[in-house]
Design a protein around this motif. Structure first.
Motif, short mmCIF file in Angstrom:
data_model
loop_
_atom_site.label_atom_id
_atom_site.label_comp_id
_atom_site.label_asym_id
_atom_site.label_seq_id
_atom_site.Cartn_x
_atom_site.Cartn_y
_atom_site.Cartn_z
N TRP A 112 39.90 60.33 90.64
CA TRP A 112 38.60 60.27 89.45
C TRP A 112 38.65 62.15 89.57
N SER A 116 38.55 60.19 83.86
CA SER A 116 38.69 58.71 84.99
C SER A 116 37.63 58.10 85.06
N GLU A 119 35.17 56.97 81.62
CA GLU A 119 36.23 55.92 80.86
C GLU A 119 35.58 55.16 81.98
N SER A 120 35.46 54.96 82.72
CA SER A 120 34.37 54.24 83.57
C SER A 120 33.02 54.05 83.34
#
Length: 238
Positions: A112, A116, A119-120
């Motif tokens: 993480w 990221s 993006e999540s």
């Protein structure tokens, strides 16, 4: 499955009031466990005690096979325990991105990072430059969960996931929970919404007056059984 968190005869107090009374349970690596119970049942106190934000009055809390006795809250973060408190407690004057980056400064090695996480949590991308004080309740909760992920936790503690949020905001927050499950993060959460708890968690633990009255896999328990334990009409120890 490997046990990540183990509580043995845990007690916690608020002055003379014993809020948690000899609780024992364990959470396996990758498991999602929901703590439920009426107001005053001891859920938040238990979560804060695991996080190191409330003193342990008795018993043992072990994480990864080692006792957490004497380990302060900031050291627990470095060990991989992240806590999302009730009320989110973001830095209101900082932007979404700045709130995330502050947590990332003390991150453990892991998958993480800012890229990221965004993006999540795609709903946060267009909000990254917005001050936290200008976010809705649901957006604040999503930011608080994302901020906790920035530390690359093995164990994520989330207090009152959906409290005070609109139905749409709750849906959005639970979309974040799907991300957590898919990433294999171990989660211990406090949730007042029984339907959400039963549909999201692998296991449900019900507290009543500081004691565990039900500890069951969600696949093996009915809503009626949970409601019965919740209101104290009957109970069974795990």
């Amino acid at each position: 499955m490997t046990t990540l968190l183990r509580a043995e005869s845990v007690e916690a107090r608020h002055g003379l009031l014993q809020a948690v009374r000899g609780i024992s349970f364990q959470v396996a690596e990758g498991e999602v466990v929901a703590l439920i119970g009426a107001n005053g049942a001891g859920k938040t106190t238990l979560l804060r005690t695991v996080a190191g934000a409330h003193p342990l009055a008795g018993g043992v809390i072990s994480y990864g096979g080692s006792s957490l006795a004497g380990v302060p809250a900031h050291q627990r973060v470095r060990l991989g325990i992240a806590y999302v408190p009730e009320g989110r407690r973001l830095f209101p004057e900082l932007t979404v991105e700045e709130n995330l980056l502050v947590a990332g400064r003390r991150a453990r090695p892991g998958p993480w990072n800012l890229a990221s996480v965004l993006e999540s949590f795609p709903a946060l991308k267009p909000l990254r430059a917005r001050p936290a004080s200008r976010l809705s309740g649901g957006q604040q909760q999503a930011t608080a969960i994302a901020r906790a992920l920035m530390t690359n936790p093995r164990l994520l503690l989330i207090d009152e996931v959906s409290l005070g949020l609109s139905p749409k905001a709750v849906d959005d927050v639970y979309a974040c929970m799907t991300v957590l499950r898919e990433s294999g993060t171990t989660v211990l959460l406090v949730e007042q919404d029984l339907n959400r708890a039963l549909s999201t968690a692998d296991r449900v633990i019900c507290l009543l007056e500081g004691r565990i009255v039900l500890d069951s896999k969600t696949a093996g328990v009915t809503r009626d059984e949970v409601v019965t334990a919740y209101f104290g009409f009957a109970g069974r120890q795990p």
